[in-house]
Design a protein around this motif. Structure first.
Motif, PDB file in Angstrom:
ATOM      1  N   LYS A   3       0.842  -1.203   0.000  1.00 38.93           N
ATOM      2  CA  LYS A   3       0.000   0.000   0.000  1.00 38.93           C
ATOM      3  C   LYS A   3       0.879   1.256   0.000  1.00 38.93           C
ATOM      4  O   LYS A   3       0.538   2.259  -0.639  1.00 38.93           O
ATOM      5  N   HIS A   6       1.915   1.737  -3.459  1.00 35.13           N
ATOM      6  CA  HIS A   6       0.767   2.286  -4.195  1.00 35.13           C
ATOM      7  C   HIS A   6       0.658   3.795  -3.957  1.00 35.13           C
ATOM      8  O   HIS A   6       0.546   4.574  -4.899  1.00 35.13           O
ATOM      9  N   MET A   7       0.756   4.205  -2.694  1.00 36.47           N
ATOM     10  CA  MET A   7       0.642   5.634  -2.347  1.00 36.47           C
ATOM     11  C   MET A   7       1.790   6.442  -2.975  1.00 36.47           C
ATOM     12  O   MET A   7       1.578   7.523  -3.510  1.00 36.47           O
ATOM     13  N   ILE A  10       1.210   6.845  -6.646  1.00 40.91           N
ATOM     14  CA  ILE A  10       0.113   7.783  -6.892  1.00 40.91           C
ATOM     15  C   ILE A  10       0.701   9.200  -6.934  1.00 40.91           C
ATOM     16  O   ILE A  10       0.438   9.980  -7.852  1.00 40.91           O
ATOM     17  N   LEU A  48      -0.322   0.617 -11.508  1.00 44.41           N
ATOM     18  CA  LEU A  48      -1.327  -0.388 -11.864  1.00 44.41           C
ATOM     19  C   LEU A  48      -1.006  -1.732 -11.200  1.00 44.41           C
ATOM     20  O   LEU A  48      -1.886  -2.361 -10.597  1.00 44.41           O
ATOM     21  N   VAL A  55      -5.380  -5.803  -4.739  1.00 42.63           N
ATOM     22  CA  VAL A  55      -6.650  -6.515  -4.944  1.00 42.63           C
ATOM     23  C   VAL A  55      -6.517  -7.946  -4.424  1.00 42.63           C
ATOM     24  O   VAL A  55      -7.386  -8.447  -3.703  1.00 42.63           O
ATOM     25  N   TRP A  67     -16.131  -1.027  -7.381  1.00 42.12           N
ATOM     26  CA  TRP A  67     -15.258   0.148  -7.185  1.00 42.12           C
ATOM     27  C   TRP A  67     -13.888  -0.074  -7.821  1.00 42.12           C
ATOM     28  O   TRP A  67     -13.273   0.885  -8.306  1.00 42.12           O
ATOM     29  N   ILE A  68     -13.425  -1.367  -7.833  1.00 41.00           N
ATOM     30  CA  ILE A  68     -12.117  -1.642  -8.446  1.00 41.00           C
ATOM     31  C   ILE A  68     -12.212  -1.468  -9.963  1.00 41.00           C
ATOM     32  O   ILE A  68     -11.323  -0.878 -10.590  1.00 41.00           O
ATOM     33  N   LEU A  75      -8.721   5.004 -14.472  1.00 38.44           N
ATOM     34  CA  LEU A  75      -7.272   5.065 -14.695  1.00 38.44           C
ATOM     35  C   LEU A  75      -6.986   5.178 -16.194  1.00 38.44           C
ATOM     36  O   LEU A  75      -6.126   5.959 -16.622  1.00 38.44           O
ATOM     37  N   TYR A  78      -7.818   8.656 -17.181  1.00 37.65           N
ATOM     38  CA  TYR A  78      -6.759   9.566 -16.686  1.00 37.65           C
ATOM     39  C   TYR A  78      -5.539   9.523 -17.615  1.00 37.65           C
ATOM     40  O   TYR A  78      -5.012  10.566 -18.019  1.00 37.65           O
ATOM     41  N   ILE A 107     -10.788   8.989  -8.652  1.00 36.51           N
ATOM     42  CA  ILE A 107     -10.208   7.683  -8.326  1.00 36.51           C
ATOM     43  C   ILE A 107      -9.881   7.632  -6.828  1.00 36.51           C
ATOM     44  O   ILE A 107     -10.125   6.629  -6.153  1.00 36.51           O
ATOM     45  N   VAL A 112     -11.176   5.596  -1.392  1.00 33.85           N
ATOM     46  CA  VAL A 112     -11.436   5.811   0.034  1.00 33.85           C
ATOM     47  C   VAL A 112     -12.829   5.287   0.424  1.00 33.85           C
ATOM     48  O   VAL A 112     -12.988   4.606   1.437  1.00 33.85           O
TER      49      VAL A 112
HETATM   50  C1  HEM Z   1      -4.571   6.839 -10.507  1.00 35.18           C
HETATM   51  C2  HEM Z   1      -4.767   5.628 -10.043  1.00 35.18           C
HETATM   52  C3  HEM Z   1      -5.032   5.295  -8.599  1.00 35.18           C
HETATM   53  C4  HEM Z   1      -5.179   6.100  -7.508  1.00 35.18           C
HETATM   54  C5  HEM Z   1      -5.113   7.625  -7.441  1.00 35.18           C
HETATM   55  C6  HEM Z   1      -5.425   5.234  -6.372  1.00 35.18           C
HETATM   56  C7  HEM Z   1      -5.626   5.668  -5.072  1.00 35.18           C
HETATM   57  C8  HEM Z   1      -5.752   4.862  -3.963  1.00 35.18           C
HETATM   58  C9  HEM Z   1      -5.839   5.318  -2.600  1.00 35.18           C
HETATM   59  C10 HEM Z   1      -5.797   6.785  -2.133  1.00 35.18           C
HETATM   60  C11 HEM Z   1      -5.978   4.218  -1.816  1.00 35.18           C
HETATM   61  C12 HEM Z   1      -6.100   4.183  -0.285  1.00 35.18           C
HETATM   62  C13 HEM Z   1      -7.544   4.137   0.144  1.00 35.18           C
HETATM   63  C14 HEM Z   1      -7.696   4.007   1.655  1.00 35.18           C
HETATM   64  O1  HEM Z   1      -6.784   3.541   2.328  1.00 35.18           O
HETATM   65  O2  HEM Z   1      -8.759   4.394   2.163  1.00 35.18           O
HETATM   66  C15 HEM Z   1      -5.995   3.072  -2.684  1.00 35.18           C
HETATM   67  C16 HEM Z   1      -6.162   1.772  -2.265  1.00 35.18           C
HETATM   68  C17 HEM Z   1      -6.373   0.711  -3.106  1.00 35.18           C
HETATM   69  N1  HEM Z   1      -6.175   0.699  -4.471  1.00 35.18           N
HETATM   70 FE1  HEM Z   1      -5.722   2.285  -5.631  1.00 35.18          FE
HETATM   71  N2  HEM Z   1      -5.433   3.931  -6.792  1.00 35.18           N
HETATM   72  C18 HEM Z   1      -5.204   3.924  -8.147  1.00 35.18           C
HETATM   73  C19 HEM Z   1      -5.158   2.813  -8.959  1.00 35.18           C
HETATM   74  C20 HEM Z   1      -5.536   1.548  -8.581  1.00 35.18           C
HETATM   75  C21 HEM Z   1      -5.747   0.433  -9.467  1.00 35.18           C
HETATM   76  C22 HEM Z   1      -5.556   0.485 -10.976  1.00 35.18           C
HETATM   77  C23 HEM Z   1      -6.134  -0.631  -8.691  1.00 35.18           C
HETATM   78  C24 HEM Z   1      -6.518  -2.021  -9.071  1.00 35.18           C
HETATM   79  C25 HEM Z   1      -6.277  -2.607 -10.202  1.00 35.18           C
HETATM   80  C26 HEM Z   1      -6.147  -0.191  -7.332  1.00 35.18           C
HETATM   81  C27 HEM Z   1      -6.482  -0.977  -6.254  1.00 35.18           C
HETATM   82  C28 HEM Z   1      -6.499  -0.562  -4.941  1.00 35.18           C
HETATM   83  C29 HEM Z   1      -6.919  -1.403  -3.812  1.00 35.18           C
HETATM   84  C30 HEM Z   1      -7.385  -2.857  -3.874  1.00 35.18           C
HETATM   85  C31 HEM Z   1      -6.841  -0.604  -2.669  1.00 35.18           C
HETATM   86  C32 HEM Z   1      -7.262  -0.986  -1.237  1.00 35.18           C
HETATM   87  C33 HEM Z   1      -6.125  -1.341  -0.370  1.00 35.18           C
HETATM   88  C34 HEM Z   1      -6.630  -1.591   1.055  1.00 35.18           C
HETATM   89  O3  HEM Z   1      -7.409  -0.780   1.609  1.00 35.18           O
HETATM   90  O4  HEM Z   1      -6.230  -2.608   1.584  1.00 35.18           O
HETATM   91  N3  HEM Z   1      -5.768   1.141  -7.300  1.00 35.18           N
HETATM   92  N4  HEM Z   1      -5.851   3.490  -3.983  1.00 35.18           N
END
Ligand code: HEM
Length: 118
Positions: A3, A6-7, A10, A48, A55, A67-68, A75, A78, A107, A112
């Motif tokens: 995570k 991921h952050m 981002i 990605l 996931v 939502w996913i 994405l 974007y 997104i 969130v």
């Molecule tokens: C510009 C693209 C993206 C942005 C800005 C973004 C943003 C975020 C943010 C802010 C969170 C944290 C949410 C929280 O903790 O409340 C998050 C979590 C997550 N994102 Fe992304 N995301 C992006 C792309 C993706 C893509 C492409 C996928 C899946 C193919 C994805 C899957 C996930 C999943 C599964 C989580 C949940 C993690 C958890 O809470 O355990 N994200 N995303």
């Protein structure tokens, strides 16, 4: 850990996008080095892949996963709008730029709230 990656990506993605738009407008020569052309693709691919990893890590597909799918569709929007913004000029560039940032913000709100339009 995943995570955090991921952050981080981002921030790199949106920060890089805003920087590139400023450069293409005011200092286009700075975008000529190969690294400047490759970096955005590497960053968005890692973003990605880290999302896909999350996931599986959170077993998110087992429950309500609309939502996913929403995040994936947005994405693509974007990235597509980013390409249009980089390749266009004038109002079209800035319109696509603003719309890309709106997609990005949406997104984040979907991430969130875990609620999308699918
Ligand atoms: C510009 C693209 C993206 C942005 C800005 C973004 C943003 C975020 C943010 C802010 C969170 C944290 C949410 C929280 O903790 O409340 C998050 C979590 C997550 N994102 Fe992304 N995301 C992006 C792309 C993706 C893509 C492409 C996928 C899946 C193919 C994805 C899957 C996930 C999943 C599964 C989580 C949940 C993690 C958890 O809470 O355990 N994200 N995303």
């Amino acid at each position: 850990m995943l995570k955090d990656i991921h952050m981080l990506f981002i921030l790199l993605s949106v920060g890089g996008f805003i920087s590139r738009i400023i450069l293409v407008q005011f200092k286009p020569a700075w975008l000529q080095p190969k690294i400047a052309k490759i970096a955005p693709h590497v960053i968005d691919t890692i973003l990605l892949l880290s999302g896909i990893g999350l996931v599986f890590q959170g077993n998110w597909m087992a429950g309500e996963y609309g939502w996913i799918l929403t995040k994936l569709v947005m994405l693509i929007a974007y990235i597509g709008l980013g390409v249009v913004a980089m390749r266009s000029v004038g109002i079209k560039r800035w319109g696509a730029f603003v719309l890309a940032l709106v997609c990005f913000g949406y997104i984040i709100s979907v991430a969130v709230t875990k609620h999308g339009f699918i």
